[in-house]
Design a protein around this motif. Sequence first.
Motif, mmCIF file in Angstrom:
data_model
loop_
_atom_site.group_PDB
_atom_site.id
_atom_site.type_symbol
_atom_site.label_atom_id
_atom_site.label_comp_id
_atom_site.label_asym_id
_atom_site.label_seq_id
_atom_site.Cartn_x
_atom_site.Cartn_y
_atom_site.Cartn_z
ATOM 1 N N ASN A 131 7.687 6.440 4.037
ATOM 2 C CA ASN A 131 9.349 7.437 3.476
ATOM 3 C C ASN A 131 9.673 6.453 3.103
ATOM 4 O OD1 ASN A 131 10.902 9.394 2.591
ATOM 5 N ND2 ASN A 131 11.909 9.466 4.673
ATOM 6 N N GLY A 132 10.416 5.271 2.880
ATOM 7 C CA GLY A 132 11.105 4.305 1.942
ATOM 8 C C GLY A 132 12.304 4.931 1.176
ATOM 9 N N GLY A 133 13.103 4.721 1.483
ATOM 10 C CA GLY A 133 14.704 4.949 0.607
ATOM 11 C C GLY A 133 14.071 4.180 -0.898
ATOM 12 N N PRO A 178 0.986 -1.143 -0.528
ATOM 13 C CA PRO A 178 0.421 -0.017 0.161
ATOM 14 C C PRO A 178 0.689 1.318 0.206
ATOM 15 C CG PRO A 178 -0.800 -1.581 1.215
ATOM 16 C CD PRO A 178 -0.192 -2.125 0.973
ATOM 17 N N GLN A 179 2.159 1.207 0.591
ATOM 18 C CA GLN A 179 3.251 2.180 0.794
ATOM 19 C C GLN A 179 4.011 2.590 -0.494
ATOM 20 O OE1 GLN A 179 3.416 -0.515 2.365
ATOM 21 N NE2 GLN A 179 3.211 0.406 4.778
ATOM 22 N N THR A 180 3.393 1.666 -1.645
ATOM 23 C CA THR A 180 4.191 2.378 -2.836
ATOM 24 C C THR A 180 2.602 2.908 -4.006
ATOM 25 O OG1 THR A 180 5.690 -0.214 -2.786
ATOM 26 C CG2 THR A 180 4.350 0.845 -4.845
ATOM 27 N N LEU A 181 1.869 1.866 -4.223
ATOM 28 C CA LEU A 181 -0.120 2.538 -4.207
ATOM 29 C C LEU A 181 0.298 3.963 -3.767
ATOM 30 C CD1 LEU A 181 -1.988 0.049 -4.146
ATOM 31 C CD2 LEU A 181 -0.895 0.712 -6.273
ATOM 32 N N TRP A 231 15.367 12.170 -1.222
ATOM 33 C CA TRP A 231 14.693 11.455 0.054
ATOM 34 C C TRP A 231 14.520 11.627 1.089
ATOM 35 C CZ3 TRP A 231 16.722 7.308 3.546
ATOM 36 C CH2 TRP A 231 16.339 7.341 4.279
ATOM 37 N N GLY A 232 13.227 11.376 1.959
ATOM 38 C CA GLY A 232 13.107 12.163 3.107
ATOM 39 C C GLY A 232 12.810 13.854 3.021
#
Length: 529
Positions: free
Chosen positions: A431-433, A124-127, A463-464
């Motif tokens: 907030n994954g890499g 879900p985080q990707t979506l 990123w971040g």
Amino acid sequence: MAFSGALTLTDLSDFITPSQACIKPVEQTNKAPEKQLGAASTEIHIDSGGAYYEVSPDDPALSAPPRKLEQAQISLNDCLACSGCITSAESVLITLQSHTEVLNFLDSNSPGESYKLPTLSIAPQTLASLAAAISSRTAVPTTPRQILRRVRVFCETVLGFTHVLDTSFARHLALREHVQEFDERRAQSGQMPMLASACPGWICYAEKTHSEILPFIARTKSPQQTMGTLVKEWMGQTWRKLPHEIYHVSVMPCYDKKLEASRTDFYNSVYSTRDVDCVITTGELELILQEKGWDLSSPVPGELDDPPPSTLPELMVHPGTSSGSYLHAIISHVKTTSPTPLVLSVKTMRNSDYEEYILRRETDQVEVFKGAKCYGFRNLQNVVRKVGKERGVRVGSGAAGRLAGRAQSNRALERGLDYVEVMACPGGCVNGGGQLKPPASTLDAEGYPRDWEETGVAQNAKWGDKEWTKKVEEAYWSVEQRGDDADQLLGRVLDDLCPAGLDHESRNRLFRTSYRAVESDVVGLAVKW
């Protein structure tokens, strides 16, 4: 593709650079013949293209032509076996976990005896990351559900995947097992506090630097690996396929998920297959879309309709955090099973990435549960020290740390932690890499329009970025619950997987894993092998 750096115990920053200790000596596969007595020594020369050549410096005119040396490569298994550093998977040259590998497999997966059923599962985080990116470029906001429908159409019609699913039901199953393990530990006076196990970056860090903490980490599989079990063990039965006849790809917000999938614990030796065959990140999925010329901002038919008939429910919602709600699942369970009403209070410690959650009896305000949410290595190291102090564990480096007895001081004055939701990335999994970077700004520092592509400068594309993470977070929570009764399906899944009942042995085989300390021979900046 940009990779993040490595982690060192002494650096308290969440964004740190590789150390010298993370350079792993690689076995030379093209050794020269043994040097004979009196023979000339050789040297390594580098040409303008970066290629390495072995030459004889004594008399180049009489010696053999320079011999080009092969490029050394480090595989995932090399990284897992490495004990010289605490390295994120993003800093490893990954040869077998990439979008190129997926495309190569799909191109060669022709019908026949060796054909494998290609299946894709998406976090879900990707979506949410893709939805936030599309929404930033269009006037009408795009939801994760719309992104899932569009990606499904692309993967099935263009790439040739047979099934495209999200991992929310696997998360639902993992949370149930997580709560079960928490109850087991409390009833058996097991190692407490229980620490979350879903983040492979945290697991890798603990195995290599804090082996004394491993007994406290939950043994429940992450949603990715639970999904691997569902696809290969349960859905394979539905499709009449054996585990090795399915090619399972997962799309994750984190590079470390590639390391997780490659662990030997998740390898089926009977069928010689992994639960998850290949892991790609959100950014790699976007690369595939770009390479195939697919516009993810274009709607597809039926993307706003109710979920179509599927093996699993689609995009199940949950309360709590966008990293999976492990802490909130425990809190909800404690409140539900308590004989007296409980009141929840939340205390922010250093920042929003480090919060404590306390449940007290409504009648006398006595604490009955104390948990914490800990994101980012800056906060994570503080929690490791706190757990060590509370539980009488000497916090050391590598496998040197060991139990030193339970500390009883201050236990009567302050309740220790019962549970900690741990994630390596600040801001959590959204907030994954491996997530998409924020779109580049079109304005310069003074507010004037600027064509950054022409100048080769990408403003704010890092990123971040906290503001961008907030937008991804908002997209994550924009999903509305629809579809099937997950609990009813969960009962059917467990009955099919364990006809005789979910006993201790089958639970360990299907839904739990183990950890092991990785010994280190690092002395200063020198790595001994």
